[in-house]
Enzyme design. Structure first.
Site, mmCIF file in Angstrom:
data_model
loop_
_atom_site.group_PDB
_atom_site.id
_atom_site.type_symbol
_atom_site.label_atom_id
_atom_site.label_comp_id
_atom_site.label_asym_id
_atom_site.label_seq_id
_atom_site.Cartn_x
_atom_site.Cartn_y
_atom_site.Cartn_z
ATOM 1 C CB CYS A 1 -45.188 43.998 -45.372
ATOM 2 S SG CYS A 1 -45.385 45.482 -46.383
ATOM 3 C CB CYS B 1 -53.245 46.023 -44.991
ATOM 4 S SG CYS B 1 -51.974 45.215 -45.998
#
Length: 355
Positions: free
Chosen positions: A103, A199
């Site tokens: 990410c 997440c």
């Protein structure tokens, strides 16, 4: 020089206080939040503290309290392509990926820079605990003052073009002070609990998540010492080096995953000592301080571990071989190894299979 800065705001306490500190320092602060996978999949409050609808609303409320502009940018398709699909593919290939680094490398920082360019901002910022230092003509990533919260490991993948525009206001503080400031300001994130979970993974766990994306292949579990077949597995994506639980059958004494053979679709298990290694090979290197030949450094192979002394041999600009002074527990192919000279990050890369 313009003092405009784009702050990545997740809705958590760290990015909220980063925005507050930068405004206090005189920056023209604008907050940006990215809608990623979680917000697409969930429409109600969940436990996950970042990437959710609740987190986006907390970031927006925080910006209102701080008196700064705030926008939300939809990156759901990009996140699926550049984080989730590579994450699942890595597990299907017997690797143990770090999606936070995916990410940071392909989503968060590139799109913060893109947003800054679109809005004529010279700088970007996040709530990471690390520091950027300029030493001569070089920009270096260095450890945070708070060693327990240091996040330089997950930032090793940034290039110099990003580093020279990056401001990390929490690098010289600690989590206790950050929470104290959030409480005084009565920010939405003040009492929010931290999570070490991925997440976009919910209660079903990463193995079920990956199993819903890739096509599992049944294979054998083998004794690492004798080569004897001990049982069957339902897919190598269910395993990582050093794993003891969820082997799939009773093993009597504790046994650990010591090797994953992608070509033969085999999982090897053995005694704890067999998961300890002194030598690893690392590729896809991102250098901050380019090296050649053989040099000494400390090396971290997990985000929450201490970096350990080692000798590093540069094979080529993209590959190094690392020999630790003391054997390390279960270096996992697909995870990252980050090299340090004192507090400064020299570089880092991806641990390879050592077949």
């Amino acid at each position: 020089m313009s003092r405009k800065i784009i702050v990545g705001m997740s809705g958590g306490v760290d990015s909220s206080i980063a925005a507050f500190m930068l405004k206090k320092q005189g920056y023209d602060v604008e907050g940006v939040s990215f809608t990623l996978y979680e917000a697409r999949m969930r429409r109600v409050l969940e436990k996950t503290p970042c990437c959710s609808i609740k987190a986006m609303n907390d970031a927006r409320k925080t910006a209102e309290i701080l008196g700064i502009a705030h926008t939300i940018i939809d990156l759901r398709d990009e996140f699926l392509e550049k984080v989730i699909e590579p994450f699942a593919a890595s597990y299907a290939n017997g690797l143990t990926p770090n999606p936070c680094i995916f990410c940071n490398r392909y989503i968060k920082f590139p799109y913060l820079i893109r947003t800054a360019d679109e809005r004529n901002a010279c700088f970007i910022a996040t709530g990471h605990y690390a520091n950027v230092e300029r030493r001569g003509d070089m920009y270096l990533l260095t450890k945070a003052l708070d060693a327990k919260k240091d996040q330089s490991y997950v930032l090793y993948c940034l290039d110099e073009n990003i580093l020279k525009r990056l401001v990390l206001p929490l690098g010289q503080t600690n989590k206790t002070k950050t929470r104290e400031m959030a409480a005084i300001l009565n920010l939405p994130a003040a009492g929010k609990m931290e999570s070490q979970e991925i997440c976009f993974i919910d209660e079903m766990g990463y193995h079920n998540f990956v199993g819903g994306i890739v096509e599992p292949r049944i294979g054998a579990v083998v004794d690492a010492e004798t080569g004897k077949e001990l049982g069957m597995h339902k897919g190598i994506h269910l395993f990582t080096i050093g794993q003891r639980k969820r082997i799939g059958f009773a093993t009597g004494s504790p046994r650990y995953v010591t090797k994953i053979d992608l070509d033969q679709n085999l999982v090897y298990i053995g005694d704890k000592e067999m998961a300890v290694q002194s030598h690893i090979t690392v590729n896809d290197i991102n250098w901050f301080i380019p090296k050649d030949g053989v040099f000494r450094a400390t090396v971290k192979i997990r985000s929450m571990m201490r970096d350990e002394p080692a000798t590093i041999e540069v094979v080529d600009k993209n590959t190094v071989m690392i020999t630790f002074d003391k054997p390390q527990w279960a270096p996992a192919p697909g995870q990252c190894a980050v090299f340090y000279n004192g507090d400064a990050v020299i570089g880092g890369g991806i641990i390879m299979h050592n077949n």
